[in-house]
Motif scaffolding. Structure first.
Motif, PDB file in Angstrom:
ATOM      1  N   CYS A 234     -10.444 -10.962  -4.624  1.00  0.00           N
ATOM      2  CA  CYS A 234     -11.864 -11.280  -4.485  1.00  0.00           C
ATOM      3  C   CYS A 234     -12.654 -10.863  -5.717  1.00  0.00           C
ATOM      4  CB  CYS A 234     -12.440 -10.641  -3.228  1.00  0.00           C
ATOM      5  SG  CYS A 234     -12.429  -8.847  -3.226  1.00  0.00           S
ATOM      6  N   GLY A 235     -11.955 -10.328  -6.727  1.00  0.00           N
ATOM      7  CA  GLY A 235     -12.613 -10.093  -8.003  1.00  0.00           C
ATOM      8  C   GLY A 235     -13.052  -8.667  -8.275  1.00  0.00           C
ATOM      9  N   LEU A 236     -12.688  -7.716  -7.406  1.00  0.00           N
ATOM     10  CA  LEU A 236     -13.048  -6.325  -7.658  1.00  0.00           C
ATOM     11  C   LEU A 236     -12.126  -5.742  -8.722  1.00  0.00           C
ATOM     12  CD1 LEU A 236     -13.644  -4.797  -4.104  1.00  0.00           C
ATOM     13  CD2 LEU A 236     -15.354  -5.236  -5.862  1.00  0.00           C
ATOM     14  N   ALA A 237     -12.700  -5.045  -9.701  1.00  0.00           N
ATOM     15  CA  ALA A 237     -11.882  -4.367 -10.701  1.00  0.00           C
ATOM     16  C   ALA A 237     -11.304  -3.098 -10.083  1.00  0.00           C
ATOM     17  CB  ALA A 237     -12.716  -4.028 -11.914  1.00  0.00           C
ATOM     18  N   LEU A 238      -9.968  -2.970 -10.142  1.00  0.00           N
ATOM     19  CA  LEU A 238      -9.334  -1.822  -9.503  1.00  0.00           C
ATOM     20  C   LEU A 238      -9.808  -0.515 -10.128  1.00  0.00           C
ATOM     21  CD1 LEU A 238      -5.701  -3.185  -9.133  1.00  0.00           C
ATOM     22  CD2 LEU A 238      -7.353  -2.792  -7.321  1.00  0.00           C
ATOM     23  N   SER A 239     -10.024  -0.511 -11.427  1.00  0.00           N
ATOM     24  CA  SER A 239     -10.398   0.733 -12.093  1.00  0.00           C
ATOM     25  C   SER A 239     -11.806   1.166 -11.696  1.00  0.00           C
ATOM     26  CB  SER A 239     -10.312   0.558 -13.602  1.00  0.00           C
ATOM     27  OG  SER A 239     -11.083  -0.551 -14.004  1.00  0.00           O
ATOM     28  N   ARG A 240     -12.705   0.198 -11.528  1.00  0.00           N
ATOM     29  CA  ARG A 240     -14.089   0.548 -11.243  1.00  0.00           C
ATOM     30  C   ARG A 240     -14.334   0.807  -9.767  1.00  0.00           C
ATOM     31  NH1 ARG A 240     -17.660  -3.874 -13.108  1.00  0.00           N
ATOM     32  NH2 ARG A 240     -15.824  -4.930 -13.887  1.00  0.00           N
ATOM     33  N   SER A 241     -13.529   0.212  -8.886  1.00  0.00           N
ATOM     34  CA  SER A 241     -13.766   0.361  -7.464  1.00  0.00           C
ATOM     35  C   SER A 241     -12.938   1.487  -6.857  1.00  0.00           C
ATOM     36  CB  SER A 241     -13.476  -0.949  -6.740  1.00  0.00           C
ATOM     37  OG  SER A 241     -12.189  -1.403  -7.080  1.00  0.00           O
ATOM     38  N   ALA A 242     -12.104   2.154  -7.674  1.00  0.00           N
ATOM     39  CA  ALA A 242     -11.293   3.284  -7.213  1.00  0.00           C
ATOM     40  C   ALA A 242     -10.369   2.898  -6.062  1.00  0.00           C
ATOM     41  CB  ALA A 242     -12.180   4.454  -6.806  1.00  0.00           C
ATOM     42  N   LEU A 243      -9.882   1.661  -6.088  1.00  0.00           N
ATOM     43  CA  LEU A 243      -8.919   1.242  -5.074  1.00  0.00           C
ATOM     44  C   LEU A 243      -7.518   1.696  -5.487  1.00  0.00           C
ATOM     45  CD1 LEU A 243     -10.233  -2.374  -4.404  1.00  0.00           C
ATOM     46  CD2 LEU A 243     -10.349  -0.443  -2.844  1.00  0.00           C
ATOM     47  N   ARG A 244      -6.747   2.146  -4.487  1.00  0.00           N
ATOM     48  CA  ARG A 244      -5.370   2.534  -4.749  1.00  0.00           C
ATOM     49  C   ARG A 244      -4.463   1.328  -4.554  1.00  0.00           C
ATOM     50  NH1 ARG A 244      -5.689   8.394  -3.136  1.00  0.00           N
ATOM     51  NH2 ARG A 244      -7.919   8.619  -2.773  1.00  0.00           N
ATOM     52  N   ARG A 245      -3.398   1.286  -5.331  1.00  0.00           N
ATOM     53  CA  ARG A 245      -2.497   0.134  -5.268  1.00  0.00           C
ATOM     54  C   ARG A 245      -1.275   0.445  -4.410  1.00  0.00           C
ATOM     55  NH1 ARG A 245      -3.009  -1.381 -11.710  1.00  0.00           N
ATOM     56  NH2 ARG A 245      -5.066  -0.472 -11.850  1.00  0.00           N
ATOM     57  N   PHE A 246      -0.874  -0.530  -3.613  1.00  0.00           N
ATOM     58  CA  PHE A 246       0.304  -0.383  -2.753  1.00  0.00           C
ATOM     59  C   PHE A 246       1.243  -1.561  -3.001  1.00  0.00           C
ATOM     60  CE2 PHE A 246      -3.228   1.804  -0.916  1.00  0.00           C
ATOM     61  CZ  PHE A 246      -2.702   2.981  -0.416  1.00  0.00           C
ATOM     62  N   PRO A 247       1.948  -1.544  -4.131  1.00  0.00           N
ATOM     63  CA  PRO A 247       2.810  -2.688  -4.467  1.00  0.00           C
ATOM     64  C   PRO A 247       3.939  -2.898  -3.455  1.00  0.00           C
ATOM     65  CG  PRO A 247       3.154  -0.858  -5.988  1.00  0.00           C
ATOM     66  CD  PRO A 247       1.960  -0.504  -5.153  1.00  0.00           C
TER      67      PRO A 247
ATOM     68  N   ASP B  55       5.570   8.520   8.847  1.00  0.00           N
ATOM     69  CA  ASP B  55       6.602   9.474   9.251  1.00  0.00           C
ATOM     70  C   ASP B  55       7.790   9.505   8.310  1.00  0.00           C
ATOM     71  OD1 ASP B  55       5.066  10.101  11.416  1.00  0.00           O
ATOM     72  OD2 ASP B  55       6.110   8.759  12.789  1.00  0.00           O
ATOM     73  N   THR B  56       7.984   8.394   7.569  1.00  0.00           N
ATOM     74  CA  THR B  56       9.121   8.337   6.658  1.00  0.00           C
ATOM     75  C   THR B  56       8.719   8.700   5.230  1.00  0.00           C
ATOM     76  OG1 THR B  56       8.778   5.962   6.299  1.00  0.00           O
ATOM     77  CG2 THR B  56      10.294   6.602   8.054  1.00  0.00           C
ATOM     78  N   GLY B  57       7.477   9.147   5.042  1.00  0.00           N
ATOM     79  CA  GLY B  57       7.043   9.584   3.730  1.00  0.00           C
ATOM     80  C   GLY B  57       6.572   8.477   2.818  1.00  0.00           C
ATOM     81  N   VAL B  58       6.348   7.305   3.396  1.00  0.00           N
ATOM     82  CA  VAL B  58       5.903   6.173   2.596  1.00  0.00           C
ATOM     83  C   VAL B  58       4.379   6.105   2.615  1.00  0.00           C
ATOM     84  CG1 VAL B  58       5.976   3.650   2.353  1.00  0.00           C
ATOM     85  CG2 VAL B  58       8.016   4.911   3.097  1.00  0.00           C
ATOM     86  N   ARG B  59       3.798   5.906   1.437  1.00  0.00           N
ATOM     87  CA  ARG B  59       2.346   5.745   1.355  1.00  0.00           C
ATOM     88  C   ARG B  59       1.915   4.479   2.069  1.00  0.00           C
ATOM     89  NH1 ARG B  59      -0.490   4.786  -3.140  1.00  0.00           N
ATOM     90  NH2 ARG B  59       1.253   3.634  -4.021  1.00  0.00           N
ATOM     91  N   GLN B  60       0.869   4.578   2.871  1.00  0.00           N
ATOM     92  CA  GLN B  60       0.337   3.423   3.580  1.00  0.00           C
ATOM     93  C   GLN B  60      -1.156   3.308   3.302  1.00  0.00           C
ATOM     94  OE1 GLN B  60       2.169   1.311   5.218  1.00  0.00           O
ATOM     95  NE2 GLN B  60       4.086   2.452   5.276  1.00  0.00           N
ATOM     96  N   PRO B  61      -1.660   2.060   3.289  1.00  0.00           N
ATOM     97  CA  PRO B  61      -3.078   1.877   2.980  1.00  0.00           C
ATOM     98  C   PRO B  61      -3.982   2.249   4.150  1.00  0.00           C
ATOM     99  CG  PRO B  61      -2.039  -0.228   3.435  1.00  0.00           C
ATOM    100  CD  PRO B  61      -0.941   0.804   3.460  1.00  0.00           C
ATOM    101  N   GLY B  62      -5.215   2.676   3.819  1.00  0.00           N
ATOM    102  CA  GLY B  62      -6.214   2.968   4.833  1.00  0.00           C
ATOM    103  C   GLY B  62      -7.591   2.600   4.308  1.00  0.00           C
ATOM    104  N   GLY B  63      -8.564   2.702   5.186  1.00  0.00           N
ATOM    105  CA  GLY B  63      -9.929   2.398   4.770  1.00  0.00           C
ATOM    106  C   GLY B  63     -10.129   0.914   4.541  1.00  0.00           C
TER     107      GLY B  63
END
Ligand SMILES: [Zn+2]
Length: 91
Positions: free
Chosen positions: A36-49, A14-22
């Motif tokens: 756990c060793g997944l490459a972010l580029s290959r697994s298409a995971l989004r980052r939520f710093p 509601d405040t416009g902040v990106r939140q993780p899902g899935g």
């Protein structure tokens, strides 16, 4: 540095902040793979710093949560603490 969240999808609260899902993994900002060793580029995971990975094993996912799965290996990795650090010391 505390672990942040990497997830397979995202939504905006509601405040416009990106939140993780899935699917959710733990990720250390600055690294290019999850705990756990997944490459972010290959697994298409989004980052939520801005989202700390602080899911405990007892956390219950409700229907309202957009998060469908929390990686047990990342959970275990973020809980790891050397037992000798827990030694009680009198002041
Ligand atoms: Zn993981």
């Amino acid at each position: 540095m505390p672990a942040a969240v990497a997830a397979s999808s995202q939504w905006t609260d509601d405040t416009g902040v990106r939140q993780p899902g899935g699917e959710v993994h733990a990720w250390l900002p600055g690294q290019n793979q999850t705990l756990c060793g997944l490459a972010l580029s290959r697994s298409a995971l989004r980052r939520f710093p801005h989202v700390p990975f602080d899911f405990g094993a007892t956390d219950v996912l409700t229907a309202a949560d957009r998060i469908g799965w929390i990686c047990p290996r990342c959970q275990a990795a973020t809980r790891e603490r050397p037992r000798r650090d827990r030694t009680f010391r009198r002041p």
